[in-house]
Design an enzyme around this catalytic site. Structure first.
Site, PDB file in Angstrom:
ATOM      1  N   MET A  18      -4.602  -8.928  10.148  1.00 34.09           N
ATOM      2  CA  MET A  18      -3.720  -9.201   9.013  1.00 34.09           C
ATOM      3  C   MET A  18      -3.990  -8.196   7.913  1.00 34.09           C
ATOM      4  O   MET A  18      -5.121  -8.087   7.432  1.00 34.09           O
ATOM      5  CB  MET A  18      -3.935 -10.632   8.496  1.00 34.09           C
ATOM      6  CG  MET A  18      -3.491 -11.716   9.461  1.00 34.09           C
ATOM      7  SD  MET A  18      -3.829 -13.395   8.852  1.00 34.09           S
ATOM      8  CE  MET A  18      -5.595 -13.544   9.215  1.00 34.09           C
ATOM      9  N   MET A  19      -2.956  -7.476   7.511  1.00 31.92           N
ATOM     10  CA  MET A  19      -3.104  -6.481   6.456  1.00 31.92           C
ATOM     11  C   MET A  19      -3.573  -7.139   5.157  1.00 31.92           C
ATOM     12  O   MET A  19      -3.102  -8.223   4.793  1.00 31.92           O
ATOM     13  CB  MET A  19      -1.783  -5.752   6.221  1.00 31.92           C
ATOM     14  CG  MET A  19      -1.317  -4.922   7.410  1.00 31.92           C
ATOM     15  SD  MET A  19      -2.495  -3.644   7.906  1.00 31.92           S
ATOM     16  CE  MET A  19      -2.462  -2.573   6.462  1.00 31.92           C
ATOM     17  N   GLN A  70      -7.397  -2.630  15.805  1.00 29.74           N
ATOM     18  CA  GLN A  70      -5.953  -2.536  16.030  1.00 29.74           C
ATOM     19  C   GLN A  70      -5.425  -1.219  15.479  1.00 29.74           C
ATOM     20  O   GLN A  70      -5.643  -0.888  14.320  1.00 29.74           O
ATOM     21  CB  GLN A  70      -5.175  -3.690  15.396  1.00 29.74           C
ATOM     22  CG  GLN A  70      -3.706  -3.638  15.843  1.00 29.74           C
ATOM     23  CD  GLN A  70      -2.814  -4.673  15.210  1.00 29.74           C
ATOM     24  OE1 GLN A  70      -2.634  -4.671  13.997  1.00 29.74           O
ATOM     25  NE2 GLN A  70      -2.245  -5.550  16.033  1.00 29.74           N
ATOM     26  N   CYS A 100       4.464  -5.610  14.168  1.00 30.31           N
ATOM     27  CA  CYS A 100       4.741  -5.598  12.727  1.00 30.31           C
ATOM     28  C   CYS A 100       6.146  -5.077  12.459  1.00 30.31           C
ATOM     29  O   CYS A 100       6.503  -3.984  12.906  1.00 30.31           O
ATOM     30  CB  CYS A 100       3.716  -4.735  12.000  1.00 30.31           C
ATOM     31  SG  CYS A 100       3.988  -4.650  10.211  1.00 30.31           S
ATOM     32  N   LYS A 139      -0.360  -6.253  21.210  1.00 23.72           N
ATOM     33  CA  LYS A 139       0.152  -7.410  20.469  1.00 23.72           C
ATOM     34  C   LYS A 139       1.612  -7.134  20.134  1.00 23.72           C
ATOM     35  O   LYS A 139       1.939  -6.100  19.557  1.00 23.72           O
ATOM     36  CB  LYS A 139      -0.647  -7.657  19.190  1.00 23.72           C
ATOM     37  CG  LYS A 139      -0.224  -8.916  18.437  1.00 23.72           C
ATOM     38  CD  LYS A 139      -1.100  -9.150  17.212  1.00 23.72           C
ATOM     39  CE  LYS A 139      -0.787 -10.505  16.571  1.00 23.72           C
ATOM     40  NZ  LYS A 139       0.592 -10.581  16.017  1.00 23.72           N
ATOM     41  N   HIS A 171       3.334 -12.925  19.893  1.00 24.16           N
ATOM     42  CA  HIS A 171       3.778 -13.717  18.756  1.00 24.16           C
ATOM     43  C   HIS A 171       5.080 -14.386  19.175  1.00 24.16           C
ATOM     44  O   HIS A 171       6.068 -13.708  19.444  1.00 24.16           O
ATOM     45  CB  HIS A 171       3.986 -12.827  17.538  1.00 24.16           C
ATOM     46  CG  HIS A 171       4.277 -13.590  16.282  1.00 24.16           C
ATOM     47  ND1 HIS A 171       4.086 -13.056  15.030  1.00 24.16           N
ATOM     48  CD2 HIS A 171       4.746 -14.851  16.065  1.00 24.16           C
ATOM     49  CE1 HIS A 171       4.424 -13.948  14.109  1.00 24.16           C
ATOM     50  NE2 HIS A 171       4.837 -15.039  14.721  1.00 24.16           N
ATOM     51  N   GLY A 213       2.222 -19.877  14.211  1.00 25.49           N
ATOM     52  CA  GLY A 213       2.339 -21.260  13.768  1.00 25.49           C
ATOM     53  C   GLY A 213       1.224 -22.182  14.204  1.00 25.49           C
ATOM     54  O   GLY A 213       1.400 -23.406  14.190  1.00 25.49           O
ATOM     55  N   GLY A 233      -3.440 -16.940  13.090  1.00 27.38           N
ATOM     56  CA  GLY A 233      -3.167 -15.982  12.029  1.00 27.38           C
ATOM     57  C   GLY A 233      -3.471 -16.528  10.656  1.00 27.38           C
ATOM     58  O   GLY A 233      -4.622 -16.731  10.275  1.00 27.38           O
TER      59      GLY A 233
END
Length: 334
Positions: A18-19, A70, A100, A139, A171, A213, A233
């Site tokens: 996660m950025m 990543q 992304c 991913k 995802h 989720g 996430g």
């Protein structure tokens, strides 16, 4: 019955890259809650690694392992070179970002837009695999724009798998490349877990990980009855104490579940060390703000760290002060 795995290529649980979130400080913090969950870096572009400050971008503490790097990019040879660098740096896995949807990422022709170019993704995977001995994984989304049928998903996975990729983190939402922000793309497109389950049925030889989720241990366990692994996430950042029990409940280890206070005590030596290396306290403590999420007086914890860590004189003792404030809110001086 939950599966139990050892190496990173088949680890049943991970925390998503996660950025602005999964930097080395957050990973070290999370490692105080779970010893076994696979952790990821933020996405780092190939150009940044090749031309930027590698010490700042890639350094991590040994305690963070297992940890995956990543990468973002679309040039097979550049990605291969970055994969070699990542392996030499000590990472346990190299992961390619094909999920992304941000405009900035698309402008570089990487991230989710690569789902429309499975042959290029396959070339990238093949080049990286030839360069390293550690796992190379992908991913990605369940689809993009109007390329979101199950058949489109199968087509993508089949081509990339034929290039040698064995682990796919899916995802379970499509991504709209135009019209939605990255944040909206994490919530507005509906979740399609059944498509990911079906993917595992159709590709039993592959390791399929589901993402999207997932906020509770019970959900993790339920998904593991259908797929090989689960990636969590935003819940890992918004409610990190969720991971205090996963070593027991997912990995079936006998280590004791740490209390929140014990986690803070474990962080103190790390904070002292990083401050000696020139890091600022708020670079670390910003990741701890949600540790007491859902607990009585959690706001005192957040307020103390948020209000005080910008002070130049703040040190590790602030964590202990905040912990006392959480327990006894009257101790703070206004």
């Amino acid at each position: 019955m939950t599966k139990i795995f050892a190496d990173s290529s088949i680890n049943p649980l991970s925390v998503a890259p996660m950025m602005d979130h999964t930097d080395r400080h957050f990973r070290y913090f999370l490692r105080q809650l779970t010893r076994h969950t696979l952790l990821y870096t933020e996405m780092i572009t190939a150009q940044a690694i090749l031309h930027g400050d590698r010490q700042r971008l890639l350094n991590f503490s040994p305690e963070e392992k297992p940890v995956a790097l990543q990468l973002g990019g679309d040039d097979p040879q550049l990605l291969a070179e970055c994969a070699r660098i990542g392996q030499d740096w000590g990472y346990d896995e190299i992961n390619l970002n094909v999920g992304c949807p941000s405009d900035r990422v698309q402008s570089g022709n990487f991230g989710a837009c690569l789902m429309a170019q499975p042959d290029l993704v396959a070339q990238c995977v093949s080049a990286m695999q030839k360069a390293v001995e550690i796992p190379v994984t992908v991913k990605h989304r369940i689809g993009i724009d109007h390329r979101d049928s199950y058949e489109d998903l199968v087509h993508f996975v089949e081509i990339v798998a034929n290039a040698g990729c064995q682990r796919f983190t899916v995802h379970a939402r499509k991504a709209w490349l135009q019209g939605l922000s990255p944040k909206e793309n994490r919530t507005i497109p509906p979740l399609r877990y059944e498509d990911v389950y079906q993917l595992k049925k159709d590709f039993p030889q592959l390791l399929i990980e589901i993402n999207g989720g997932i906020t509770q241990t019970e959900q993790i366990q339920q998904h593991l009855s259908h797929v090989d692994a689960v990636m969590v996430g935003r819940a890992a950042y918004e409610n990190p104490y969720l991971f205090a029990t996963v070593d027991r409940d997912i990995y079936h280890k006998t280590n004791l579940v740490p209390s929140r206070a014990e986690i803070i005590e474990r962080m103190l030596p790390y904070v002292e060390e990083r401050l000696r290396h020139g890091d600022r306290l708020n670079q670390i403590t910003r990741h701890l703000l949600s540790l007491f999420n859902g607990q009585p007086r959690a706001k005192f914890w957040r307020r103390t760290l948020s209000d005080s860590t910008l002070l130049a004189s703040a040190g590790p003792e602030l964590l202990q002060t905040a912990l006392q404030a959480q327990k006894f809110p009257g101790v703070l001086v206004a």
